[in-house]
Every structure is written in structure tokens, then in C-alpha cells.
Write a protein that holds these residues in place. Structure first.
Motif, short mmCIF file in Angstrom:
data_model
loop_
_atom_site.label_atom_id
_atom_site.label_comp_id
_atom_site.label_asym_id
_atom_site.label_seq_id
_atom_site.Cartn_x
_atom_site.Cartn_y
_atom_site.Cartn_z
N VAL A 1 18.37 -10.80 5.04
CA VAL A 1 18.09 -10.04 6.27
C VAL A 1 16.93 -9.09 6.06
O VAL A 1 16.02 -8.99 6.91
CB VAL A 1 19.36 -9.27 6.71
N ILE A 2 16.92 -8.37 4.93
CA ILE A 2 15.85 -7.42 4.66
C ILE A 2 14.50 -8.12 4.61
O ILE A 2 13.50 -7.62 5.15
CB ILE A 2 16.13 -6.67 3.34
N ALA A 3 14.46 -9.27 3.96
CA ALA A 3 13.20 -10.01 3.89
C ALA A 3 12.74 -10.43 5.28
O ALA A 3 11.54 -10.39 5.59
CB ALA A 3 13.36 -11.24 2.99
N HIS A 4 13.68 -10.84 6.14
CA HIS A 4 13.31 -11.25 7.49
C HIS A 4 12.81 -10.06 8.31
O HIS A 4 11.99 -10.23 9.22
CB HIS A 4 14.51 -11.88 8.19
N LEU A 5 13.28 -8.87 7.99
CA LEU A 5 12.85 -7.66 8.70
C LEU A 5 11.49 -7.16 8.23
O LEU A 5 10.96 -6.19 8.77
CB LEU A 5 13.89 -6.55 8.54
N GLY A 6 10.93 -7.80 7.20
CA GLY A 6 9.58 -7.46 6.79
C GLY A 6 9.45 -6.72 5.49
O GLY A 6 8.32 -6.37 5.08
N LEU A 7 10.54 -6.46 4.80
CA LEU A 7 10.49 -5.79 3.51
C LEU A 7 10.57 -6.82 2.39
O LEU A 7 11.01 -7.95 2.60
CB LEU A 7 11.62 -4.77 3.39
N ALA B 1 14.48 0.10 -6.29
CA ALA B 1 13.58 -0.91 -6.85
C ALA B 1 12.33 -1.12 -6.01
O ALA B 1 11.45 -1.90 -6.39
CB ALA B 1 14.32 -2.24 -7.01
N HIS B 2 12.23 -0.42 -4.85
CA HIS B 2 11.10 -0.65 -3.94
C HIS B 2 10.53 0.66 -3.42
O HIS B 2 10.26 0.82 -2.22
CB HIS B 2 11.53 -1.56 -2.78
N GLN B 3 10.36 1.62 -4.30
CA GLN B 3 9.71 2.90 -3.98
C GLN B 3 10.32 3.60 -2.77
O GLN B 3 9.62 4.18 -1.95
CB GLN B 3 8.21 2.69 -3.75
N GLY B 4 11.63 3.52 -2.66
CA GLY B 4 12.32 4.24 -1.60
C GLY B 4 12.38 3.51 -0.28
O GLY B 4 12.95 4.03 0.70
N LEU B 5 11.83 2.31 -0.21
CA LEU B 5 11.82 1.56 1.04
C LEU B 5 13.14 0.83 1.25
O LEU B 5 13.72 0.27 0.33
CB LEU B 5 10.69 0.53 1.04
N ALA C 1 12.48 6.80 1.61
CA ALA C 1 11.16 6.83 2.22
C ALA C 1 11.17 7.42 3.62
O ALA C 1 10.12 7.88 4.10
CB ALA C 1 10.58 5.40 2.27
N ALA C 2 12.32 7.43 4.28
CA ALA C 2 12.40 7.99 5.63
C ALA C 2 12.63 9.49 5.62
O ALA C 2 12.64 10.12 6.68
CB ALA C 2 13.54 7.32 6.40
N GLN C 3 12.81 10.07 4.45
CA GLN C 3 13.12 11.50 4.36
C GLN C 3 11.92 12.36 3.99
O GLN C 3 12.06 13.57 3.83
CB GLN C 3 14.24 11.71 3.33
N VAL C 4 10.76 11.75 3.85
CA VAL C 4 9.56 12.51 3.48
C VAL C 4 8.87 13.02 4.74
O VAL C 4 9.21 12.63 5.86
CB VAL C 4 8.60 11.63 2.65
N ALA C 5 7.89 13.88 4.54
CA ALA C 5 7.23 14.52 5.69
C ALA C 5 6.48 13.52 6.55
O ALA C 5 6.44 13.65 7.77
CB ALA C 5 6.28 15.60 5.18
N ASP C 6 5.87 12.53 5.93
CA ASP C 6 5.12 11.52 6.70
C ASP C 6 5.65 10.15 6.33
O ASP C 6 5.06 9.41 5.53
CB ASP C 6 3.63 11.62 6.37
N PRO C 7 6.78 9.76 6.91
CA PRO C 7 7.45 8.52 6.49
C PRO C 7 6.74 7.28 7.03
O PRO C 7 6.06 7.33 8.05
CB PRO C 7 8.84 8.65 7.10
N THR D 1 0.81 -1.22 0.00
CA THR D 1 0.00 0.00 0.00
C THR D 1 0.84 1.27 0.00
O THR D 1 0.32 2.35 -0.26
CB THR D 1 -0.92 0.02 1.23
N TRP D 2 2.13 1.17 0.33
CA TRP D 2 2.97 2.36 0.35
C TRP D 2 3.22 2.85 -1.08
O TRP D 2 3.57 2.09 -1.97
CB TRP D 2 4.31 2.07 1.02
#
Length: 458
Positions: free
Chosen positions: A445-451, A258-262, A217-223, A180-181
């Protein structure tokens, strides 16, 4: 001009080959170059001319000096590196060769000082310096450390910054809903790397500035709420190493594109205090409270200043060498905080010199306390682990760390931790290994962290 000089590459053949050629030519000139002027001594029978730096015998002496000097260098590396293990690494044949070349050039210079001839002395000094420079550049390539002069002379090149938008961790959120992001218009295209001061409020540990990497994605106003990865340098080292030399930001920039800034937020605190210090990530009277600095001060700071998920499934920790050992210690002792670990060339146990010295300075002389602090003991004490992952990695030519890695992997598996292994071909205990393991291990690791699973290789 100075800034241009700092950007000069030091790993390209266009730089390395001319330096190598100059060093070889100077050594040859020192050994068989033009003859120097002979010196005379008055005797009752008349003046006697000395030709210490002339003729075949003198040349043979200089050639012998090169051979003996090389032998001294190889023996020194064997004794201090293999037998005494003062550096905690097994040196590659390439590094041993460069050390041998340097000691050979130094002994040649000393012989020429005795033989005489001011002109040859100057050439011999230039040759020794040129060989030392060549060796330094060659060892740098072998270790895969610095690409430019600036990286070699600037320990932390990142600007000091403030996190203007503070978004405390959202309780109960453990992953970003990637489905949804949607990246907002105007989102930065690349991650932002900055140096920050993480106060040692509880530990009073004398830490240097940490380094933080924020994905687009962490640099936007509502991350969105993102996972976090804590990374630790080796020793000697500084917090910028995993970014400047390990290039973890480059890998994650590719993933974010490749993942919309995530991507995970990355924080590298200073668990050492100084490049040459090794507090072993424990709390001790003599070395400081390094463990408290990471596990209390740093963890609290992350939760207060960054919009990261609060559950362990979205928290990971990793590092190289000493930093990997610390990662194993922290993740094993605190399964409630970290759900994923990336251990690149981890030691089997914390170490600061000999075992006796380690126990003395880090554990107040208590062997029992030391034994309890090893990752294997911590894994056994906190087993069984549920939902945890450890990605291990080491260099194919790094036999000591291969043994420690395989032992830790087996102990982790016994404790119920899922594990994977990445072996870097043709590398040893160096940054080539780090970059290879990051490229292959970060997606897991990234996949295990939920991304989402994605490519991060260069």
C-alpha cells in the motif's frame, strides 16, 4: 501504583499460568474437597442426617454438572455463533473451549448451592469467578486483543492534541520526492499519536474523537507533502483500535526509521458513533449519516489541517471487519478520492443483524437501495478503475471471511483493480490476523501511495 497496575501484562505465561492453576485447584476443591457438615431434620422416628454434599454420589453429581455445563456452553456457541451468527465471526476451537469451561464452572456452582455446605459454596463461587477470569484472559490471547490491563480498560489512551501547524494540501503534488528529502536536524525519532475532534459540520453525526498518527517527517516546521491513509475499526470498536491493538503506528515507526522519517499520515475517524452501534457506513434516517461524516466531514478536515497530497494516488483507506467493509464501500464508490485500499476480513455487504433488519434500519426498507450499496454492485457500477490497488487479507481459519474476501477480490479484478492477497496462518477473525496482514500488506500500500518500498514488520 495505579499506573503501574495498568501496565501489568496479561498475555505472558508468568501471569496466565498462575491464574490457570488457581482456577483448576478451586474447581477440584469444589468437586472432591473436604466434606461439609451434614444437616439434620427431626422426624417422629428421630433425627435424620442429610449428606447432600458428601460421599461418592454427591461427587458424581458435581462431575456430571461440569460435563453438562460444558455441553451447554458448546451448544450455545454453536447456536448463537454458527447458526444465528449474532457475532458475525466464526469462533475458534480455543474460544469455544473457554466458553465451555466457564459454563461448566457456573453450573457446578449452581449444583453446590443446592447440595449445601457453606464452605463449599464459597469455594464454588471463587472457582466460578476464577474460571471466568481465566477464560477471559484465554480468549483475549486467542483474539490477540489487549497486552496490558490499561489497554483493556482504556478505550482511547492517546492525549487530546491540536495540530498547531496547519499545512493545506498542495494541489498537484501526489507523492513525496524521497530522493531529495533530507531529514532535518532535531526531527523526532518516532511518530506522534493524538486524539482529535473532527467536527461533524455537514453530517451532524455523533462521532467520538478520532485518532491521528503523524510520522516524524510531518512533525517538523516545514514538512513534506505526504500521502494519507484513513483506517477504520471493526465493530464493536473505537478509533484507537487500529493503533492500540492493531499497532499500526509501531509498524509505520519501523518504516519511517528506515526512510528518514517518511511514512503516510494515518487518520482513524469514528464511523460507528459508539462501540455497540453499526450504522454500516451509509446515510440513513435511523442510524445517522455515517457515510457523509467520513467522506465529507473527515475528508475536508484532513485536507484543511494536514499537509497531504490532493490526488487519489496518494490517498488510501483500510480497516478490519466492519471497517474493511466500509473501506470497500467508500473506495468502490469514490474512486476519485481513494487510489488504494487495505481490506482485512471484509464482509461481502453491509450488515446489521438479519438481512431484513439491515434493509429496514439502513436503507428505509428498500431492498433495491441495499443491493446498490454492496461493494460488488459499486465495483460494477464504477468500472473500469484505473491505477487502483486493493490489498485483501484474512485469517487462515476464518472460513466465512475467506469466502467473502475471495468474492470481493474477484469482483475487484473484474472491475480493473490490481489486487494482492495476504493470508494469516493459524489465525481467524482476530487481531492476530490484523497485525499479520498489516505487516505484509502495508509495504504494498505504501509503495502504491508513492513512498519507497520498505519493511514494516515487527
Amino acid at each position: 501504583m495505579p499506573s503501574d497496575l495498568l501496565q501489568l501484562p496479561i498475555v505472558l505465561p508468568a501471569v496466565l499460568v498462575p491464574v490457570d492453576v488457581v482456577a483448576v485447584v478451586l474447581v477440584l476443591l469444589t468437586v472432591v474437597g473436604p466434606r461439609g457438615r451434614s444437616r439434620g431434620t427431626d422426624t417422629p422416628a428421630g433425627p435424620v442426617r442429610h449428606r447432600w454434599d458428601r460421599g461418592l454420589p454427591a461427587v458424581l453429581v458435581r462431575v456430571a454438572a461440569l460435563a453438562v455445563g460444558a455441553g451447554i456452553g458448546l451448544v450455545a456457541v454453536w447456536w448463537f455463533g454458527d447458526v444465528r451468527d449474532l457475532f458475525g465471526v466464526s469462533f475458534t476451537p480455543v474460544t469455544r473451549m473457554w466458553v465451555a469451561f466457564t459454563t461448566a464452572a457456573v453450573l457446578l456452582f449452581l449444583v453446590v448451592l443446592v447440595q449445601g455446605g457453606n464452605g463449599r459454596r464459597v469455594v464454588a463461587l471463587a472457582a466460578a469467578l476464577a474460571v471466568a477470569l481465566t477464560a477471559g484472559l484465554g480468549i483475549n490471547v486467542d483474539f490477540g486483543a489487549y497486552r496490558t490491563i490499561g489497554e483493556a480498560v482504556t478505550p482511547n489512551p492517546y492525549p487530546t492534541g491540536r495540530l498547531d501547524h496547519q499545512h493545506p494540501a498542495r494541489a498537484g503534488a501526489h507523492e513525496v520526492d524521497a530522493a531529495t528529502w533530507t531529514a532535518p536536524v532535531g526531527m523526532p525519532r518516532h511518530g506522534r499519536t493524538l486524539a482529535v475532534r473532527i467536527p461533524a459540520t455537514v453530517s451532524r453525526f455523533h462521532a467520538r474523537r478520532a485518532v491521528v498518527w503523524l510520522p516524524p517527517a510531518a512533525q517538523v516546521a516545514d514538512p513534506p507533502t505526504l500521502p494519507v491513509l484513513v483506517v477504520l475499526s471493526g465493530q464493536p470498536g473505537q478509533p484507537s483500535d487500529m493503533f492500540q491493538t492493531g499497532r499500526i503506528g509501531t509498524f509505520l515507526d519501523r518504516y519511517a526509521a528506515a526512510h528518514q522519517g517518511l511514512a503516510p499520515i494515518v487518520v482513524s475517524p469514528d464511523q460507528l458513533g459508539a462501540p455497540e452501534r453499526n450504522p454500516m457506513c451509509v446515510d440513513s434516517r435511523r442510524l445517522g449519516r455515517s457515510a457523509t461524516y467520513v467522506m465529507t466531514d473527515t475528508v475536508r478536515w484532513i485536507r484543511q489541517h494536514l499537509d497531504v497530497a490532493s490526488t487519489r494516488s496518494a490517498w488510501g483507506i483500510g480497516g478490519f471487519s466492519q471497517g474493511a467493509t466500509c473501506s470497500m464501500q467508500f473506495s468502490s464508490a469514490h474512486p476519485e478520492v481513494f487510489g488504494a485500499t487495505l481490506a482485512i476480513s471484509s464482509e461481502l455487504a453491509p450488515a446489521n443483524g438479519s438481512l431484513e433488519h439491515t434493509v429496514d434500519v439502513g436503507f428505509g426498507g428498500s431492498r433495491r437501495a441495499y443491493d446498490r450499496a454492496t461493494p460488488e454492485a459499486l465495483l460494477a457500477a464504477h468500472a473500469p478503475y484505473r491505477g487502483h490497488l486493493t490489498v485483501f487479507g484474512y485469517g487462515e481459519d476464518d472460513a466465512p471471511y475467506e469466502r467473502s474476501t475471495l468474492a470481493l477480490r474477484a469482483a475487484s479484478a473484474r472491475a480493473g483493480i490490481a489486487t494482492t492477497l495476504v493470508v494469516s496462518p493459524g489465525s481467524a477473525h482476530d487481531w492476530n490476523t490484523v497485525r499479520y496482514v498489516l505487516g505484509r500488506g502495508l509495504p504494498t500500500v505504501i509503495a502504491h501511495l508513492g513512498l519507497p518500498v520498505g519493511e514494516v514488520r515487527r
